[in-house]
Motif scaffolding. Structure first.
Motif: not given
Length: 90
Positions: A21-25, A27-31, A33-43
């Protein structure tokens, strides 16, 4: 079925899967996932569980897309609770 699920639960452990993934992607997936109370791993865990009707499934419609090779949204599947399916940036 309960016995099979228990057997599968007993095999749950951390797995390492490499994703490019790009650095931007990242950041996007982290944000997102966090907006829904999840970590990227949980997502990813939730998505995979739904996609393959796995050990744990959230009952969402990712299962419906499991056999589709690609959908009209550039091969992506909306997995967050908002169920928004926006067009990816060009």
């Amino acid at each position: 079925m309960a016995g099979q699920q228990q057997e599968e639960i007993e095999t749950i452990r951390s797995r390492t899967i490499e994703v490019k993934l790009s650095d931007a992607d990242v950041k996007r997936i982290s944000e997102k996932a966090a907006a829904h109370g999840l970590t990227v791993g949980e997502l990813i865990e939730n998505f995979i569980g739904d996609l393959v009707c796995g050990t744990y499934s959230n009952g969402s419609d990712e299962r419906m897309y499991g056999t589709a090779e690609r959908n009209s949204n550039h091969g992506t599947i909306a997995v967050l609770p908002s169920r928004s399916r926006s067009t990816p940036p060009a």
